[in-house]
Design a protein around this motif. Structure first.
Motif, PDB file in Angstrom:
ATOM      1  N   THR A   1       0.826  -1.202   0.000  1.00 25.53           N
ATOM      2  CA  THR A   1       0.000   0.000   0.000  1.00 25.53           C
ATOM      3  C   THR A   1       0.866   1.260   0.000  1.00 25.53           C
ATOM      4  O   THR A   1       2.073   1.186   0.255  1.00 25.53           O
ATOM      5  CB  THR A   1      -0.883   0.021   1.253  1.00 25.53           C
ATOM      6  OG1 THR A   1      -0.028   0.167   2.399  1.00 25.53           O
ATOM      7  CG2 THR A   1      -1.703  -1.259   1.384  1.00 25.53           C
ATOM      8  N   PRO A   2       0.257   2.415  -0.236  1.00 22.08           N
ATOM      9  CA  PRO A   2       1.011   3.657  -0.076  1.00 22.08           C
ATOM     10  C   PRO A   2       1.602   3.786   1.330  1.00 22.08           C
ATOM     11  O   PRO A   2       2.724   4.275   1.483  1.00 22.08           O
ATOM     12  CB  PRO A   2      -0.036   4.739  -0.350  1.00 22.08           C
ATOM     13  CG  PRO A   2      -0.979   4.094  -1.326  1.00 22.08           C
ATOM     14  CD  PRO A   2      -1.072   2.664  -0.836  1.00 22.08           C
ATOM     15  N   ALA A   3       0.882   3.325   2.342  1.00 23.01           N
ATOM     16  CA  ALA A   3       1.417   3.373   3.712  1.00 23.01           C
ATOM     17  C   ALA A   3       2.676   2.520   3.829  1.00 23.01           C
ATOM     18  O   ALA A   3       3.624   2.895   4.531  1.00 23.01           O
ATOM     19  CB  ALA A   3       0.363   2.920   4.718  1.00 23.01           C
TER      20      ALA A   3
ATOM     21  N   LEU B   1      -1.279   6.067  -7.212  1.00 30.38           N
ATOM     22  CA  LEU B   1      -1.319   5.987  -5.754  1.00 30.38           C
ATOM     23  C   LEU B   1      -0.064   6.587  -5.139  1.00 30.38           C
ATOM     24  O   LEU B   1      -0.128   7.286  -4.121  1.00 30.38           O
ATOM     25  CB  LEU B   1      -1.496   4.540  -5.301  1.00 30.38           C
ATOM     26  CG  LEU B   1      -2.860   3.924  -5.582  1.00 30.38           C
ATOM     27  CD1 LEU B   1      -2.829   2.418  -5.331  1.00 30.38           C
ATOM     28  CD2 LEU B   1      -3.932   4.594  -4.741  1.00 30.38           C
TER      29      LEU B   1
ATOM     30  N   GLU C   1      -0.396  10.313  -5.449  1.00 29.44           N
ATOM     31  CA  GLU C   1      -1.493  10.870  -4.654  1.00 29.44           C
ATOM     32  C   GLU C   1      -1.227  10.832  -3.152  1.00 29.44           C
ATOM     33  O   GLU C   1      -1.636  11.729  -2.429  1.00 29.44           O
ATOM     34  CB  GLU C   1      -2.774  10.101  -4.968  1.00 29.44           C
ATOM     35  CG  GLU C   1      -4.002  10.681  -4.321  1.00 29.44           C
ATOM     36  CD  GLU C   1      -5.278   9.975  -4.751  1.00 29.44           C
ATOM     37  OE1 GLU C   1      -6.301  10.163  -4.074  1.00 29.44           O
ATOM     38  OE2 GLU C   1      -5.264   9.224  -5.749  1.00 29.44           O
ATOM     39  N   TYR C   2      -0.534   9.790  -2.683  1.00 32.39           N
ATOM     40  CA  TYR C   2      -0.361   9.620  -1.242  1.00 32.39           C
ATOM     41  C   TYR C   2       1.084   9.709  -0.751  1.00 32.39           C
ATOM     42  O   TYR C   2       1.351  10.333   0.265  1.00 32.39           O
ATOM     43  CB  TYR C   2      -0.950   8.269  -0.793  1.00 32.39           C
ATOM     44  CG  TYR C   2      -2.437   8.196  -0.997  1.00 32.39           C
ATOM     45  CD1 TYR C   2      -3.302   8.823  -0.115  1.00 32.39           C
ATOM     46  CD2 TYR C   2      -2.977   7.535  -2.090  1.00 32.39           C
ATOM     47  CE1 TYR C   2      -4.670   8.783  -0.304  1.00 32.39           C
ATOM     48  CE2 TYR C   2      -4.341   7.488  -2.285  1.00 32.39           C
ATOM     49  CZ  TYR C   2      -5.183   8.104  -1.389  1.00 32.39           C
ATOM     50  OH  TYR C   2      -6.535   8.069  -1.578  1.00 32.39           O
TER      51      TYR C   2
ATOM     52  N   HIS D   1       3.088  13.097   1.134  1.00 30.18           N
ATOM     53  CA  HIS D   1       3.512  12.853   2.514  1.00 30.18           C
ATOM     54  C   HIS D   1       4.884  13.471   2.765  1.00 30.18           C
ATOM     55  O   HIS D   1       5.122  14.062   3.816  1.00 30.18           O
ATOM     56  CB  HIS D   1       3.551  11.349   2.807  1.00 30.18           C
ATOM     57  CG  HIS D   1       4.113  11.023   4.142  1.00 30.18           C
ATOM     58  ND1 HIS D   1       3.356  11.053   5.291  1.00 30.18           N
ATOM     59  CD2 HIS D   1       5.373  10.679   4.532  1.00 30.18           C
ATOM     60  CE1 HIS D   1       4.120  10.744   6.321  1.00 30.18           C
ATOM     61  NE2 HIS D   1       5.348  10.511   5.885  1.00 30.18           N
TER      62      HIS D   1
ATOM     63  N   ASN E   1      -0.061  17.894   1.277  1.00 31.62           N
ATOM     64  CA  ASN E   1      -1.402  17.618   1.784  1.00 31.62           C
ATOM     65  C   ASN E   1      -1.609  18.094   3.211  1.00 31.62           C
ATOM     66  O   ASN E   1      -2.596  17.731   3.842  1.00 31.62           O
ATOM     67  CB  ASN E   1      -1.703  16.120   1.708  1.00 31.62           C
ATOM     68  CG  ASN E   1      -2.185  15.700   0.342  1.00 31.62           C
ATOM     69  OD1 ASN E   1      -2.590  16.524  -0.453  1.00 31.62           O
ATOM     70  ND2 ASN E   1      -2.135  14.414   0.074  1.00 31.62           N
TER      71      ASN E   1
ATOM     72  N   THR F   1      -5.060  17.460   5.085  1.00 31.42           N
ATOM     73  CA  THR F   1      -5.058  16.551   6.230  1.00 31.42           C
ATOM     74  C   THR F   1      -5.595  17.247   7.472  1.00 31.42           C
ATOM     75  O   THR F   1      -6.421  16.679   8.199  1.00 31.42           O
ATOM     76  CB  THR F   1      -3.636  16.019   6.483  1.00 31.42           C
ATOM     77  OG1 THR F   1      -3.196  15.325   5.306  1.00 31.42           O
ATOM     78  CG2 THR F   1      -3.592  15.082   7.664  1.00 31.42           C
TER      79      THR F   1
END
Length: 117
Positions: A29-31, A69, A72-73, A77, A82, A86
């Motif tokens: 995932t992006p995380a 992704l 976008e993320y 970060h 963002n 956020t």
């Protein structure tokens, strides 16, 4: 080469020990990408550029979605792009009951009035 017999073996090699020349892959995932990049920055003392290795391993659509992704993320970060969004989302989440409660009261009042203004 045990890592080349199955796709699962290859993924385990890339995400585990990696390869000396290429390093370690991050699949997830992006995380997961954010966590891996933060760990690399911590271990190395920081760096200015991250290179992404693109191998012919997925369909063009899947690869495009992966890059979307990432853009976008993950990138926001690290760039702080963002921060405002956020903060706004956190404020809305923290105050959602107040707004939902007001909306609920307005709907109930409209029902009592029979929908008449």
């Amino acid at each position: 080469m045990s890592w080349g017999r199955t796709a699962a073996d290859a993924v385990a090699q890339w995400t585990g020990e990696g390869f000396p020349v290429f390093g370690v892959a991050t699949i997830g995932t992006p995380a997961d990408a954010i966590a891996r990049i933060e760990a690399l920055a911590e271990a190395s003392g920081g760096f200015g550029t991250l290179l992404v290795l693109d191998l012919p391993t997925g369909t063009p659509e899947a690869k495009r979605r992966s890059y979307e992704l990432f853009a976008e993320y993950v990138v926001p970060h690290f760039t702080g792009a963002n921060r405002g969004r956020t903060a706004s989302m956190e404020w809305a989440r923290a105050n959602s009951e107040r707004f939902v409660g007001a909306m609920r009261q307005a709907v109930e009042a409209a029902v009592v009035r029979g929908g008449r203004g």
